[in-house]
Write a protein that holds these residues in place. Structure first.
Motif, PDB file in Angstrom:
ATOM      1  N   VAL A  59      35.068  83.025  80.650  1.00  0.00           N
ATOM      2  CA  VAL A  59      35.581  82.455  79.404  1.00  0.00           C
ATOM      3  C   VAL A  59      35.008  81.056  79.177  1.00  0.00           C
ATOM      4  O   VAL A  59      34.661  80.690  78.044  1.00  0.00           O
ATOM      5  CB  VAL A  59      37.121  82.417  79.427  1.00  0.00           C
ATOM      6  CG1 VAL A  59      37.656  81.647  78.216  1.00  0.00           C
ATOM      7  CG2 VAL A  59      37.686  83.830  79.441  1.00  0.00           C
ATOM      8  N   ALA A  60      34.887  80.270  80.234  1.00  0.00           N
ATOM      9  CA  ALA A  60      34.352  78.915  80.097  1.00  0.00           C
ATOM     10  C   ALA A  60      32.927  78.930  79.563  1.00  0.00           C
ATOM     11  O   ALA A  60      32.578  78.183  78.639  1.00  0.00           O
ATOM     12  CB  ALA A  60      34.406  78.188  81.439  1.00  0.00           C
ATOM     13  N   LEU A  61      32.088  79.792  80.145  1.00  0.00           N
ATOM     14  CA  LEU A  61      30.705  79.877  79.682  1.00  0.00           C
ATOM     15  C   LEU A  61      30.629  80.438  78.268  1.00  0.00           C
ATOM     16  O   LEU A  61      29.834  79.967  77.447  1.00  0.00           O
ATOM     17  CB  LEU A  61      29.886  80.744  80.638  1.00  0.00           C
ATOM     18  CG  LEU A  61      29.559  80.120  81.989  1.00  0.00           C
ATOM     19  CD1 LEU A  61      28.786  81.098  82.857  1.00  0.00           C
ATOM     20  CD2 LEU A  61      28.755  78.831  81.809  1.00  0.00           C
ATOM     21  N   ALA A  62      31.460  81.436  77.977  1.00  0.00           N
ATOM     22  CA  ALA A  62      31.481  81.988  76.625  1.00  0.00           C
ATOM     23  C   ALA A  62      31.892  80.921  75.619  1.00  0.00           C
ATOM     24  O   ALA A  62      31.314  80.817  74.522  1.00  0.00           O
ATOM     25  CB  ALA A  62      32.428  83.180  76.561  1.00  0.00           C
ATOM     26  N   ALA A  63      32.870  80.110  75.989  1.00  0.00           N
ATOM     27  CA  ALA A  63      33.366  79.078  75.079  1.00  0.00           C
ATOM     28  C   ALA A  63      32.299  78.038  74.766  1.00  0.00           C
ATOM     29  O   ALA A  63      32.082  77.681  73.600  1.00  0.00           O
ATOM     30  CB  ALA A  63      34.599  78.398  75.685  1.00  0.00           C
ATOM     31  N   VAL A  64      31.597  77.545  75.802  1.00  0.00           N
ATOM     32  CA  VAL A  64      30.599  76.501  75.538  1.00  0.00           C
ATOM     33  C   VAL A  64      29.419  77.047  74.750  1.00  0.00           C
ATOM     34  O   VAL A  64      28.835  76.337  73.910  1.00  0.00           O
ATOM     35  CB  VAL A  64      30.127  75.828  76.844  1.00  0.00           C
ATOM     36  CG1 VAL A  64      31.277  75.087  77.521  1.00  0.00           C
ATOM     37  CG2 VAL A  64      29.481  76.821  77.798  1.00  0.00           C
ATOM     38  N   LEU A  65      29.075  78.303  74.978  1.00  0.00           N
ATOM     39  CA  LEU A  65      27.976  78.896  74.214  1.00  0.00           C
ATOM     40  C   LEU A  65      28.366  79.107  72.753  1.00  0.00           C
ATOM     41  O   LEU A  65      27.595  78.801  71.839  1.00  0.00           O
ATOM     42  CB  LEU A  65      27.549  80.228  74.846  1.00  0.00           C
ATOM     43  CG  LEU A  65      26.812  80.138  76.181  1.00  0.00           C
ATOM     44  CD1 LEU A  65      26.565  81.524  76.749  1.00  0.00           C
ATOM     45  CD2 LEU A  65      25.500  79.386  76.029  1.00  0.00           C
ATOM     46  N   ILE A  66      29.568  79.633  72.538  1.00  0.00           N
ATOM     47  CA  ILE A  66      30.019  79.878  71.166  1.00  0.00           C
ATOM     48  C   ILE A  66      30.222  78.569  70.425  1.00  0.00           C
ATOM     49  O   ILE A  66      29.826  78.419  69.256  1.00  0.00           O
ATOM     50  CB  ILE A  66      31.311  80.715  71.169  1.00  0.00           C
ATOM     51  CG1 ILE A  66      31.021  82.125  71.687  1.00  0.00           C
ATOM     52  CG2 ILE A  66      31.926  80.784  69.774  1.00  0.00           C
ATOM     53  CD1 ILE A  66      32.258  82.960  71.933  1.00  0.00           C
ATOM     54  N   LEU A  67      30.836  77.591  71.093  1.00  0.00           N
ATOM     55  CA  LEU A  67      31.097  76.307  70.442  1.00  0.00           C
ATOM     56  C   LEU A  67      29.812  75.573  70.081  1.00  0.00           C
ATOM     57  O   LEU A  67      29.780  74.792  69.121  1.00  0.00           O
ATOM     58  CB  LEU A  67      31.960  75.427  71.342  1.00  0.00           C
ATOM     59  CG  LEU A  67      33.429  75.844  71.472  1.00  0.00           C
ATOM     60  CD1 LEU A  67      34.097  75.075  72.600  1.00  0.00           C
ATOM     61  CD2 LEU A  67      34.170  75.592  70.161  1.00  0.00           C
TER      62      LEU A  67
END
Length: 236
Positions: A59-67
């Motif tokens: 989730v952390a990696l997904a969040a920084v990529l999406i953001l």
């Protein structure tokens, strides 16, 4: 405030209203770390409530990529193609700047993502680690924007044209609040030192392979520094 808003509109996918003139940020590219606090802070706030390290890392990696709108990740893929291309400097530049995605891009994306993912599962404090990693990544972007001589016209050459050598100082100072986080101070100090080392290596490598720096190299540095910082904190 216009400079900060222009920065966030450039570095994030957040809905921030009417676009602000990009020049406001271009004249103050040392503000890059502030975007790291916003992106990393949101990601940290999300994963704080997730108990499973495996799920939290994903989730952390997904969040920084999406953001970030995957803009810097796209630079990593392009850099991977240029890095793996054979032949002259011109062929490497052509491979990095064309619209196709080759094996080098896929390999770069997989390797860097796996390193960051595995590291996040091993850190003692995952929310703090993703915040530190994101701020360090943006510090590195500021360093390359200031020091990276462009080899072609584009966003990087525009930002570099406004950058001054003293930008390195405020960009570094903006990372100092990281020492307030619940992480060993030695780890944070090493993370900042590692940021400078990776930035220097990317500058040297890009000068040798491409004759300078462009936006893809800067974006790739963001992704590589994030992964490197996470790994360093995991090993601590």
């Amino acid at each position: 405030m216009k400079s900060v808003l222009a920065l966030l509109q450039f570095c994030t996918s957040l809905p921030l209203g009417r676009p602000v003139e990009f020049e406001h940020f271009a004249r103050r590219s040392y503000l890059y770390p502030l975007a790291g606090y916003v992106i990393g802070g949101i990601a940290a706030g999300i994963v704080y409530w997730i108990a499973s390290p495996t799920v939290a890392a994903t989730v952390a990696l997904a969040a920084v990529l999406i953001l970030s709108g995957c803009n810097h990740f796209d630079g990593l893929l392009d850099f991977g193609d240029g890095l793996m291309a054979h032949g002259s400097r011109e062929k490497r530049v052509a491979a990095m700047t064309d619209r196709t995605t080759g094996a080098g891009a896929v390999a770069a994306g997989i390797i860097v993502t796996l390193l960051a993912y595995s590291g996040l599962q091993s850190v003692a404090n995952l929310p703090a680690a993703i915040l530190v990693a994101e701020v360090c990544a943006k510090v590195a972007m500021s360093y390359l924007t200031t020091l990276g001589v462009p080899f072609r016209e584009g966003i990087h050459s525009y930002l570099h044209g406004y950058a001054k050598p003293w930008f390195l100082i405020p960009a570094t100072v903006l990372a100092l609040p990281l020492f307030l986080l619940p992480l060993p101070r030695l780890g944070i100090a090493l993370a900042l030192a590692g940021t400078g080392i990776i930035a220097a290596l990317m500058l040297a490598l890009s000068r040798r392979l491409f004759g300078g720096v462009n936006g893809d190299v800067v974006g790739a540095t963001n992704e590589i520094v994030r992964a490197g910082t996470i790994l360093l904190l995991a090993l601590m």
